[in-house]
Scaffold this motif. Structure first.
Motif, PDB file in Angstrom:
ATOM      1  N   MET A   1       0.854  -1.188   0.000  1.00 38.53           N
ATOM      2  CA  MET A   1       0.000   0.000   0.000  1.00 38.53           C
ATOM      3  C   MET A   1       0.886   1.232   0.000  1.00 38.53           C
ATOM      4  O   MET A   1       1.941   1.251   0.642  1.00 38.53           O
ATOM      5  N   GLY A   2       0.460   2.243  -0.714  1.00 37.50           N
ATOM      6  CA  GLY A   2       1.292   3.426  -0.853  1.00 37.50           C
ATOM      7  C   GLY A   2       0.561   4.711  -0.563  1.00 37.50           C
ATOM      8  O   GLY A   2      -0.669   4.771  -0.621  1.00 37.50           O
ATOM      9  N   TRP A   3       1.330   5.732  -0.241  1.00 42.23           N
ATOM     10  CA  TRP A   3       0.845   7.105  -0.141  1.00 42.23           C
ATOM     11  C   TRP A   3       1.432   7.901  -1.300  1.00 42.23           C
ATOM     12  O   TRP A   3       2.625   7.741  -1.635  1.00 42.23           O
ATOM     13  N   TYR A   4       0.612   8.753  -1.866  1.00 42.12           N
ATOM     14  CA  TYR A   4       0.987   9.582  -2.994  1.00 42.12           C
ATOM     15  C   TYR A   4       0.555  11.013  -2.698  1.00 42.12           C
ATOM     16  O   TYR A   4      -0.270  11.245  -1.813  1.00 42.12           O
ATOM     17  N   ARG A   5       1.085  11.957  -3.458  1.00 39.44           N
ATOM     18  CA  ARG A   5       0.647  13.346  -3.292  1.00 39.44           C
ATOM     19  C   ARG A   5       0.711  14.068  -4.624  1.00 39.44           C
ATOM     20  O   ARG A   5       1.468  13.696  -5.523  1.00 39.44           O
TER      21      ARG A   5
ATOM     22  N   TRP B   1       4.669   9.375  -5.915  1.00 38.79           N
ATOM     23  CA  TRP B   1       4.578   8.516  -4.746  1.00 38.79           C
ATOM     24  C   TRP B   1       5.418   9.116  -3.626  1.00 38.79           C
ATOM     25  O   TRP B   1       6.423   9.770  -3.850  1.00 38.79           O
ATOM     26  N   VAL B   2       4.985   8.875  -2.406  1.00 35.96           N
ATOM     27  CA  VAL B   2       5.653   9.412  -1.235  1.00 35.96           C
ATOM     28  C   VAL B   2       6.285   8.291  -0.423  1.00 35.96           C
ATOM     29  O   VAL B   2       7.439   8.389   0.004  1.00 35.96           O
ATOM     30  N   ALA B   3       5.515   7.235  -0.204  1.00 37.19           N
ATOM     31  CA  ALA B   3       5.993   6.127   0.632  1.00 37.19           C
ATOM     32  C   ALA B   3       5.145   4.915   0.338  1.00 37.19           C
ATOM     33  O   ALA B   3       3.992   5.039  -0.082  1.00 37.19           O
ATOM     34  N   PHE B   4       5.722   3.746   0.550  1.00 36.81           N
ATOM     35  CA  PHE B   4       4.892   2.548   0.494  1.00 36.81           C
ATOM     36  C   PHE B   4       5.367   1.541   1.522  1.00 36.81           C
ATOM     37  O   PHE B   4       6.503   1.605   2.009  1.00 36.81           O
ATOM     38  N   ILE B   5       4.454   0.632   1.847  1.00 36.84           N
ATOM     39  CA  ILE B   5       4.746  -0.413   2.806  1.00 36.84           C
ATOM     40  C   ILE B   5       4.322  -1.746   2.211  1.00 36.84           C
ATOM     41  O   ILE B   5       3.227  -1.884   1.669  1.00 36.84           O
ATOM     42  N   SER B   6       5.229  -2.682   2.303  1.00 42.54           N
ATOM     43  CA  SER B   6       4.990  -4.030   1.794  1.00 42.54           C
ATOM     44  C   SER B   6       5.426  -5.001   2.867  1.00 42.54           C
ATOM     45  O   SER B   6       6.620  -5.120   3.145  1.00 42.54           O
ATOM     46  N   GLY B   7       4.478  -5.674   3.464  1.00 40.81           N
ATOM     47  CA  GLY B   7       4.816  -6.485   4.624  1.00 40.81           C
ATOM     48  C   GLY B   7       5.359  -5.586   5.707  1.00 40.81           C
ATOM     49  O   GLY B   7       4.717  -4.616   6.102  1.00 40.81           O
ATOM     50  N   SER B   8       6.556  -5.834   6.155  1.00 41.06           N
ATOM     51  CA  SER B   8       7.185  -4.981   7.160  1.00 41.06           C
ATOM     52  C   SER B   8       8.216  -4.039   6.551  1.00 41.06           C
ATOM     53  O   SER B   8       8.863  -3.270   7.258  1.00 41.06           O
TER      54      SER B   8
ATOM     55  N   ARG C   1      11.593  12.036   7.820  1.00 46.78           N
ATOM     56  CA  ARG C   1      10.531  12.905   8.341  1.00 46.78           C
ATOM     57  C   ARG C   1       9.174  12.202   8.355  1.00 46.78           C
ATOM     58  O   ARG C   1       8.342  12.465   9.214  1.00 46.78           O
ATOM     59  N   PHE C   2       8.940  11.345   7.395  1.00 43.72           N
ATOM     60  CA  PHE C   2       7.660  10.639   7.273  1.00 43.72           C
ATOM     61  C   PHE C   2       7.832   9.172   7.652  1.00 43.72           C
ATOM     62  O   PHE C   2       8.884   8.572   7.397  1.00 43.72           O
ATOM     63  N   THR C   3       6.779   8.603   8.229  1.00 48.68           N
ATOM     64  CA  THR C   3       6.771   7.192   8.583  1.00 48.68           C
ATOM     65  C   THR C   3       5.434   6.582   8.185  1.00 48.68           C
ATOM     66  O   THR C   3       4.375   7.087   8.583  1.00 48.68           O
ATOM     67  N   VAL C   4       5.491   5.519   7.396  1.00 47.01           N
ATOM     68  CA  VAL C   4       4.273   4.823   6.969  1.00 47.01           C
ATOM     69  C   VAL C   4       4.111   3.557   7.820  1.00 47.01           C
ATOM     70  O   VAL C   4       5.093   2.880   8.139  1.00 47.01           O
ATOM     71  N   SER C   5       2.873   3.272   8.175  1.00 45.40           N
ATOM     72  CA  SER C   5       2.589   2.081   8.979  1.00 45.40           C
ATOM     73  C   SER C   5       1.217   1.538   8.587  1.00 45.40           C
ATOM     74  O   SER C   5       0.411   2.245   7.970  1.00 45.40           O
ATOM     75  N   ARG C   6       0.952   0.309   8.950  1.00 42.90           N
ATOM     76  CA  ARG C   6      -0.339  -0.285   8.613  1.00 42.90           C
ATOM     77  C   ARG C   6      -0.863  -1.090   9.790  1.00 42.90           C
ATOM     78  O   ARG C   6      -0.084  -1.611  10.592  1.00 42.90           O
ATOM     79  N   ASP C   7      -2.171  -1.156   9.873  1.00 44.61           N
ATOM     80  CA  ASP C   7      -2.846  -1.958  10.888  1.00 44.61           C
ATOM     81  C   ASP C   7      -3.684  -2.990  10.140  1.00 44.61           C
ATOM     82  O   ASP C   7      -4.698  -2.647   9.540  1.00 44.61           O
ATOM     83  N   ASN C   8      -3.240  -4.231  10.173  1.00 45.76           N
ATOM     84  CA  ASN C   8      -3.905  -5.275   9.392  1.00 45.76           C
ATOM     85  C   ASN C   8      -5.233  -5.721   9.992  1.00 45.76           C
ATOM     86  O   ASN C   8      -5.983  -6.449   9.348  1.00 45.76           O
ATOM     87  N   VAL C   9      -5.510  -5.324  11.202  1.00 46.43           N
ATOM     88  CA  VAL C   9      -6.806  -5.645  11.811  1.00 46.43           C
ATOM     89  C   VAL C   9      -7.837  -4.593  11.403  1.00 46.43           C
ATOM     90  O   VAL C   9      -8.965  -4.918  11.032  1.00 46.43           O
ATOM     91  N   LYS C  10      -7.424  -3.350  11.458  1.00 42.41           N
ATOM     92  CA  LYS C  10      -8.332  -2.248  11.121  1.00 42.41           C
ATOM     93  C   LYS C  10      -8.366  -1.945   9.631  1.00 42.41           C
ATOM     94  O   LYS C  10      -9.177  -1.146   9.179  1.00 42.41           O
ATOM     95  N   ASN C  11      -7.470  -2.560   8.866  1.00 38.46           N
ATOM     96  CA  ASN C  11      -7.352  -2.263   7.424  1.00 38.46           C
ATOM     97  C   ASN C  11      -7.069  -0.779   7.193  1.00 38.46           C
ATOM     98  O   ASN C  11      -7.731  -0.118   6.381  1.00 38.46           O
ATOM     99  N   THR C  12      -6.122  -0.253   7.914  1.00 39.53           N
ATOM    100  CA  THR C  12      -5.746   1.139   7.744  1.00 39.53           C
ATOM    101  C   THR C  12      -4.243   1.253   7.467  1.00 39.53           C
ATOM    102  O   THR C  12      -3.457   0.405   7.894  1.00 39.53           O
ATOM    103  N   VAL C  13      -3.903   2.299   6.749  1.00 45.82           N
ATOM    104  CA  VAL C  13      -2.507   2.636   6.491  1.00 45.82           C
ATOM    105  C   VAL C  13      -2.327   4.092   6.906  1.00 45.82           C
ATOM    106  O   VAL C  13      -3.069   4.960   6.431  1.00 45.82           O
TER     107      VAL C  13
END
Length: 114
Positions: A34-38, A47-54, A65-77
């Protein structure tokens, strides 16, 4: 209906922080990355950041400066943005990585200004 919904944007002074959140339907979230874009005014979306697994990756302009994270229970990034600069002003979107054209949401506006 598969969709993503971004939230958390706003007006912040240079040096300030914001935390963006993206709620994605399960079918999207099961995508590994999952990625963040601007998109800044008059510029192409990037693209700004993405997370794949860990694993995470960031464009050079936001590293440290930026940190991307995900919550696999809440389905949020989430995207934690610190030490914000005026050049971070843009509409921020989340999507899979690589992005799928059909999944662009409305985004959330981030404005960094004194």
């Amino acid at each position: 209906q598969v969709q993503v919904v971004e939230s958390g944007g706003g007006l912040v002074q240079p040096g300030g922080s914001l935390r963006l959140s993206c709620a994605a339907s399960g079918s999207i979230f099961r995508s590994d990355a999952m990625g963040w874009y601007r998109q800044a005014p008059g510029k192409a979306r990037e693209w700004v950041a993405f997370i794949s697994g860990s694993s995470t990756q960031y464009r050079n302009a936001v590293k440290g400066r930026f940190t991307v994270s995900r919550d696999n229970v809440k389905n949020t990034v989430d995207l934690q943005m610190n030490s914000l600069k005026s050049e971070d002003t843009a509409v921020y979107y989340c999507n899979t990585f690589p992005a799928q054209n059909s999944l662009w949401g409305r985004g959330t506006q981030v404005t960094v200004s004194s």
